[in-house]
Design a protein around this motif. Structure first.
Motif, PDB file in Angstrom:
ATOM      1  N   ILE A  79      29.557  -7.224   5.148  1.00  0.00           N
ATOM      2  CA  ILE A  79      28.945  -5.944   6.268  1.00  0.00           C
ATOM      3  C   ILE A  79      29.497  -4.136   5.908  1.00  0.00           C
ATOM      4  O   ILE A  79      28.656  -3.504   5.246  1.00  0.00           O
ATOM      5  CB  ILE A  79      29.407  -5.253   7.344  1.00  0.00           C
ATOM      6  CG1 ILE A  79      28.723  -6.838   7.677  1.00  0.00           C
ATOM      7  CG2 ILE A  79      28.933  -4.341   8.374  1.00  0.00           C
ATOM      8  CD1 ILE A  79      28.996  -7.032   9.598  1.00  0.00           C
ATOM      9  N   ASN A 107       0.733  -1.306  -0.097  1.00  0.00           N
ATOM     10  CA  ASN A 107       0.107   0.160  -0.223  1.00  0.00           C
ATOM     11  C   ASN A 107       1.154   1.288   0.340  1.00  0.00           C
ATOM     12  O   ASN A 107       0.314   2.553   0.073  1.00  0.00           O
ATOM     13  CB  ASN A 107      -1.079   0.088   0.825  1.00  0.00           C
ATOM     14  CG  ASN A 107      -0.211  -0.488   2.496  1.00  0.00           C
ATOM     15  OD1 ASN A 107       1.083  -0.353   2.478  1.00  0.00           O
ATOM     16  ND2 ASN A 107      -1.163  -0.723   3.677  1.00  0.00           N
ATOM     17  N   VAL A 119      33.375 -10.866   6.264  1.00  0.00           N
ATOM     18  CA  VAL A 119      32.600 -10.360   7.541  1.00  0.00           C
ATOM     19  C   VAL A 119      32.781  -8.687   7.756  1.00  0.00           C
ATOM     20  O   VAL A 119      31.210  -7.922   7.086  1.00  0.00           O
ATOM     21  CB  VAL A 119      32.430 -10.514   9.197  1.00  0.00           C
ATOM     22  CG1 VAL A 119      30.769  -9.598   9.934  1.00  0.00           C
ATOM     23  CG2 VAL A 119      31.900 -12.456   9.461  1.00  0.00           C
ATOM     24  N   ALA A 120      33.608  -8.736   7.784  1.00  0.00           N
ATOM     25  CA  ALA A 120      33.370  -7.035   7.369  1.00  0.00           C
ATOM     26  C   ALA A 120      33.240  -6.653   6.085  1.00  0.00           C
ATOM     27  O   ALA A 120      32.797  -5.634   5.730  1.00  0.00           O
ATOM     28  CB  ALA A 120      35.178  -6.835   8.050  1.00  0.00           C
ATOM     29  N   HIS A 125      40.917 -12.517  -0.435  1.00  0.00           N
ATOM     30  CA  HIS A 125      41.147 -13.853   0.055  1.00  0.00           C
ATOM     31  C   HIS A 125      41.368 -14.613   0.767  1.00  0.00           C
ATOM     32  O   HIS A 125      42.194 -15.214   0.232  1.00  0.00           O
ATOM     33  CB  HIS A 125      40.390 -14.806  -1.532  1.00  0.00           C
ATOM     34  CG  HIS A 125      39.557 -15.715  -0.878  1.00  0.00           C
ATOM     35  ND1 HIS A 125      39.509 -16.477  -2.630  1.00  0.00           N
ATOM     36  CD2 HIS A 125      39.574 -16.256  -0.278  1.00  0.00           C
ATOM     37  CE1 HIS A 125      38.671 -17.110  -1.677  1.00  0.00           C
ATOM     38  NE2 HIS A 125      38.535 -17.563  -1.079  1.00  0.00           N
ATOM     39  N   SER A 126      41.236 -14.428   2.316  1.00  0.00           N
ATOM     40  CA  SER A 126      42.819 -14.371   3.079  1.00  0.00           C
ATOM     41  C   SER A 126      42.352 -15.797   4.043  1.00  0.00           C
ATOM     42  O   SER A 126      43.520 -16.024   4.133  1.00  0.00           O
ATOM     43  CB  SER A 126      43.042 -13.091   3.970  1.00  0.00           C
ATOM     44  OG  SER A 126      41.389 -12.899   5.363  1.00  0.00           O
ATOM     45  N   GLY A 127      41.352 -15.834   3.595  1.00  0.00           N
ATOM     46  CA  GLY A 127      41.320 -17.288   4.504  1.00  0.00           C
ATOM     47  C   GLY A 127      40.072 -17.168   6.246  1.00  0.00           C
ATOM     48  O   GLY A 127      40.238 -17.852   6.382  1.00  0.00           O
ATOM     49  N   ARG A 128      40.524 -14.956   6.242  1.00  0.00           N
ATOM     50  CA  ARG A 128      40.846 -15.236   7.590  1.00  0.00           C
ATOM     51  C   ARG A 128      38.996 -14.510   7.871  1.00  0.00           C
ATOM     52  O   ARG A 128      38.307 -13.658   6.905  1.00  0.00           O
ATOM     53  CB  ARG A 128      41.126 -13.784   8.511  1.00  0.00           C
ATOM     54  CG  ARG A 128      42.225 -14.700   8.906  1.00  0.00           C
ATOM     55  CD  ARG A 128      43.140 -13.420   9.123  1.00  0.00           C
ATOM     56  NE  ARG A 128      44.953 -14.200   9.649  1.00  0.00           N
ATOM     57  CZ  ARG A 128      45.457 -14.214   8.890  1.00  0.00           C
ATOM     58  NH1 ARG A 128      45.253 -13.700   7.452  1.00  0.00           N
ATOM     59  NH2 ARG A 128      46.501 -14.624   8.890  1.00  0.00           N
ATOM     60  N   ILE A 129      37.978 -15.414   8.492  1.00  0.00           N
ATOM     61  CA  ILE A 129      36.524 -15.475   8.246  1.00  0.00           C
ATOM     62  C   ILE A 129      36.205 -13.710   9.129  1.00  0.00           C
ATOM     63  O   ILE A 129      35.483 -13.044   8.566  1.00  0.00           O
ATOM     64  CB  ILE A 129      35.736 -15.642   9.448  1.00  0.00           C
ATOM     65  CG1 ILE A 129      36.589 -17.705   8.981  1.00  0.00           C
ATOM     66  CG2 ILE A 129      34.385 -16.005   9.122  1.00  0.00           C
ATOM     67  CD1 ILE A 129      35.663 -18.618   9.558  1.00  0.00           C
ATOM     68  N   GLY A 130      37.129 -13.473   9.932  1.00  0.00           N
ATOM     69  CA  GLY A 130      36.882 -12.318  10.291  1.00  0.00           C
ATOM     70  C   GLY A 130      36.762 -11.028   9.471  1.00  0.00           C
ATOM     71  O   GLY A 130      36.186 -10.010   8.974  1.00  0.00           O
ATOM     72  N   ASN A 148      42.593 -12.464  -5.756  1.00  0.00           N
ATOM     73  CA  ASN A 148      43.232 -13.071  -4.279  1.00  0.00           C
ATOM     74  C   ASN A 148      43.641 -12.518  -3.118  1.00  0.00           C
ATOM     75  O   ASN A 148      42.926 -13.097  -2.015  1.00  0.00           O
ATOM     76  CB  ASN A 148      44.396 -14.171  -4.633  1.00  0.00           C
ATOM     77  CG  ASN A 148      43.925 -15.541  -4.199  1.00  0.00           C
ATOM     78  OD1 ASN A 148      43.077 -15.949  -3.406  1.00  0.00           O
ATOM     79  ND2 ASN A 148      45.253 -16.047  -4.543  1.00  0.00           N
TER      80      ASN A 148
END
Lengths: 731, 126
Positions: A720, A75, A716-717, A708-713, A705
């Motif tokens: 986001i 609506n 995520v950063a 593409h560090s392989g660090r999950i943090g 690449n």
């Protein structure tokens, strides 16, 4: 009454879920429970069908819908050109769906009763019951769904169900790897058996081949949805499901496709494209040329599972869908449907003639019969083909189920042997099976008094009538379905008669295989006899005279209450049908008589006189070439393997990889092999080119690449951050 | 003061502010924690921030759509539970092959094969 179809849909699902978790703890895997529930479903289906068939001539006879999802049109008033719409989950029952519902639940019940005998003692016995119940649930969903998208969801669930059943014995090796097979390899007459897949590969093949068809199906759905939703939006149809069947047909009839265009197509051409897209799905599911190759391999499942796949569920879903969307198929699309069906019918019939595996003969015969149904549906409404195709869908379901159950009895009696070269002479040992299978064979042959005489001959008549009508516009192409289907009908008579004579009358090559053969349990015998009754023509026509052209009850109910077809003023051309009927009937009877006699001569009479004509044809040059062509399945499998697996898959991928990886070795080889500098330079530059192409792709890759560090943090950063940037830009 | 920014139990802004704080804490936890379990806690905080937003909006929207956000929050709770189960299984599996749940050590997918020490492969029955 309105809850009954939903209960029929939900009950097998509930059974499947329950048995999935608790089946192993129940007595016999809960087989009695599953069978009992299916019996209730069958009873319920009969009530529903009686209700639908006796009801008034309303269009949507029973329709109950709940809102599935609301899309767009909130609506806030900011939605774009497409208005909002509602998708519903509903039940849609017309005579087609109601009768199909009875066939699905009835045959499922028959197969379940039979399986209690056939699979008793199998280690995986409990597993059969939940996967089978799930399969039935999915098919019932396809049959009663009220909406194109809902239909697609259940369509895919049917695919999953067949996947489970085909790979039932998932641990079995491919036949060629089986030591048991290696030991008796010499006695097989053909090399084709060696190419048989393992059940796990076969289920995968079925799944992948179906995905190819489904890609077209999804495109067809998208195209249809686009046109129909736009039309409903423009013409202000109030809230309602634009993808419900009646809404689709209404929009199409009022020229919904004239208002959109794609790739320079619009109007009827685009409608043809949408119809053919949806038909692609049916080509995959109903195993039509060129996607037919999965069905013979699907024989790796238990034979009773094959019975339901071939009769009422998996492959029937494709034909059912074509019948369902029939009003939106244009004459062009119908001609394509009929031609694909006719080509498949003939191709599969020729392959069935040379198969030595009992189940393979039946598998190819299914493909062929499904082709017949599509010829019928593709012949259109005016020629009576629509009714004939649907009628053949029903009659075929019964006799093909019976054929497979008889095959199961034979295989069980012969300790798993299913090669026609070893099994034979079972008529005296298994009289009930021989009788039931005989009835089924007469039915598929189209002998007067049996069911396919009513349905298959009507298809041939319709193809002829449609061919004559269409030849003004399409030329000789319009006659292709009629000619090919008639040839296929002739071949059908030969290979089915061959199967029966070989199994039950001709002596076994290997007497110890058939020594202990006997009929199945009484309950299973009862199933065979009941199904044999369903193969009688009178069941489908309720007429004493098998030669009557019209007046069959099935014809009547389909004609009287089918939505969107007869309502839009298409008249059946009774004169042309009458005109063609006599010729087709006499032709069909001749085919049946000649086929039975020829098969008897070749497989019973001549071997008794010491002449193995089949074997001689197989080895004498001109005929042996034909034999080689047919028994290697027109080389289609080889072509597919070569083009898609070797060239596209392995070849192209490997060449590109080697262009980069194999460089030092190849340079050394080039240096050694080249006599003049010129060729060497050419070699270097060629190699440099290939390397350069590879590097052009690897360098940006290396750069990327770094992220593409392989660090999950970090990921995520990054995620986001990207979302933040996008939302800032949007603001 | 602007209507939207007013705090208190009867105003949306307070709930959103709490949710934003929760989300920020979750993000920081995900980015900085080296322990995989700490990372998962961060993810749960973000989930809950989203759920809180959904409920808060549902409370302050028109009555006829008010149920949507609460149902969404229920879905989120179920989803978060399923996610936690799967993620903990993953962590467990990572521990079995690396003998460690330090996220800075489990970087073998970074494309530079051989740059980190080979993980200790446990025995099949370990």
């Amino acid at each position: 009454m309105s809850w009954l179809p939903l209960a029929i849909l939900a009950a097998p699902l509930a059974v499947a879920v329950f048995l999935l978790f608790f089946g192993r703890r129940l007595h016999h895997g809960g087989d009695g429970f599953a069978t009992g529930v299916m019996a209730l479903c069958f009873a319920g289906s009969l009530v529903v069908a009686a209700d639908v068939l006796a009801g008034g001539a309303g269009r949507e006879i029973l329709g109950h819908s709940v809102t599935w999802m609301t899309i767009g049109g909130m609506n806030d008033g900011s939605s774009g050109s497409l208005p909002g719409f509602v998708l519903t989950l509903g039940v849609y029952l017309d005579p087609l769906a109601a009768i199909m519902l009875c066939i699905v639940t009835g045959l499922a019940l028959a197969v379940m009763v039979y399986t209690r005998w056939y699979l008793h003692g199998d280690n995986l016995y409990p597993r059969f019951w939940w996967s089978f119940s799930f399969f039935c649930f999915a098919m019932i969903g396809v049959v009663i769904s009220s909406n194109l998208l809902m239909s697609f969801v259940f369509w895919e669930l049917v695919g999953l169900g067949s996947y489970l059943l085909i790979g039932f014995w998932y641990f079995k090796p491919a036949v060629a790897d089986d030591p048991h097979y290696q030991a008796m390899k010499a006695s097989y007459a053909t090399g084709i058996l060696e190419s048989k897949l393992s059940p796990a590969d076969a289920q995968l093949k079925a799944f992948v081949m179906n995905r190819i068809g489904d890609a077209g199906f999804i495109a067809g759905i998208a195209l249809t949805a686009w046109a129909v939703i736009a039309w409903h939006g423009k013409h202000g149809t109030p809230a309602g499901d634009p993808l419900a069947w009646s809404a689709i047909f209404k929009a199409v009839e009022h020229g919904a496709f004239n208002e959109i265009s794609l790739l320079g197509l619009s109007g009827t051409n685009l409608l043809t494209l949408a119809g053919l897209g949806i038909f692609c799905g049916a080509v995959g599911k109903s195993a039509q040329f060129p996607l037919h190759t999965w069905l013979p391999d699907a024989m790796q499942g238990p034979t009773t599972g094959s019975a339901i796949i071939h009769a009422a569920t998996m492959v029937a879903a494709g034909v059912f869908l074509v019948a369902r969307v029939h009003p939106m198929l244009t004459p062009d699309a119908l001609l394509v449907v009929a031609c694909i069906g006719a080509v498949t019918a003939l191709l599969a019939a020729t392959m069935a003639c040379v198969q030595w595996d009992l189940k393979a003969v039946l598998a190819y015969s299914t493909i062929s019969q499904l082709g017949f149904m599509l010829v019928g549906l593709g012949s259109g409404v005016a020629s009576g083909g629509y009714n004939a195709g649907i009628a053949h869908l029903f009659t075929h379901a019964i006799f093909k189920c019976l054929l497979f159950l008889c095959a199961a009895a034979v295989i069980h009696a012969c300790h798993g042997h299913q090669s026609l070269t070893r099994v034979g002479g079972l008529g005296r040992k298994m009289p009930v099976t021989a009788f039931a299978m005989g009835v089924a064979v007469l039915a598929i042959l189209g002998v007067p008094g049996f069911s396919a005489f009513f349905s298959k001959d009507a298809i041939l008549v319709a193809a002829q009538v449609a061919g004559h009508h269409g030849s003004e516009h399409y030329g000789w192409v319009a006659l292709v379905p009629a000619v090919l289907a008639t040839l296929a009908a002739a071949l059908t008579c030969y290979y089915m008669a061959r199967l029966w004579w070989r199994l039950f009358v001709a002596p076994a090559a290997d007497s110890h295989v058939v020594d202990h053969a006997h009929d199945p349990w009484p309950s299973a015998k009862l199933v065979l006899i009941v199904l044999a009754l369903g193969c009688l023509q009178a069941v489908w026509t309720l007429q004493a005279n098998p030669f009557a052209v019209e007046g069959a009850w099935l014809d009547h109910v389909i004609r009287a209450k089918s939505v969107g077809l007869y309502a839009s003023g298409v008249e059946v051309d009774h004169d042309a049908i009458h005109h063609a009927h006599g010729g087709v009937v006499s032709l069909a009877i001749t085919f049946a008589a000649v086929g039975i006699a020829l098969a008897w001569t070749v497989f019973v009479l001549l071997p008794r006189r010491g002449l193995n004509l089949a074997e001689r044809c197989r080895t004498t040059p001109p005929l042996s070439w034909v034999w080689a062509l047919l028994s290697r399945l027109w080389f289609l499998e080889y072509v597919y393997d070569f083009v898609f697996v070797r060239i596209l898959g392995k070849g192209l991928g490997r060449t590109l990889a080697e262009g980069d990886l194999g460089t030092p070795q190849r340079l050394a080889a080039l240096d050694a092999a080249t006599a003049t500098k010129k060729t060497a330079r050419f070699g270097y530059s060629l190699d440099g080119l290939i390397d350069g192409v590879a590097k052009a792709f690897t360098l940006p890759g290396r750069a990327g690449n770094l992220l593409h560090s392989g660090r999950i943090g970090t990921y995520v950063a990054l995620a986001i951050g990207v979302v933040a940037v996008i939302s800032l830009l949007r603001l | 003061m602007n209507e939207i920014l007013r705090l208190g139990p009867d105003h949306l802004a307070g709930y959103l502010a709490v949710a934003a704080c929760l989300f920020a804490i979750g993000v920081v936890a995900c980015i900085t924690r080296r322990n995989a379990v700490g990372f998962l806690m961060g993810v749960e905080l973000m989930f809950n921030a989203a759920g809180l937003n959904a409920v808060a909006y549902a409370r302050f929207r028109d009555a006829h759509v008010a149920g949507d956000g609460q149902i969404l929050a229920l879905f989120l709770i179920v989803l978060a539970a399923a996610e936690a189960a799967v993620a903990l299984a993953l962590v467990f599996s990572v521990y079995r092959s690396f003998r460690d749940i330090d996220l800075d050590q489990t970087t073998r997918l970074n494309g530079t094969a051989g740059s980190d020490p080979a993980p200790t492969v446990p025995e099949a029955h370990a």
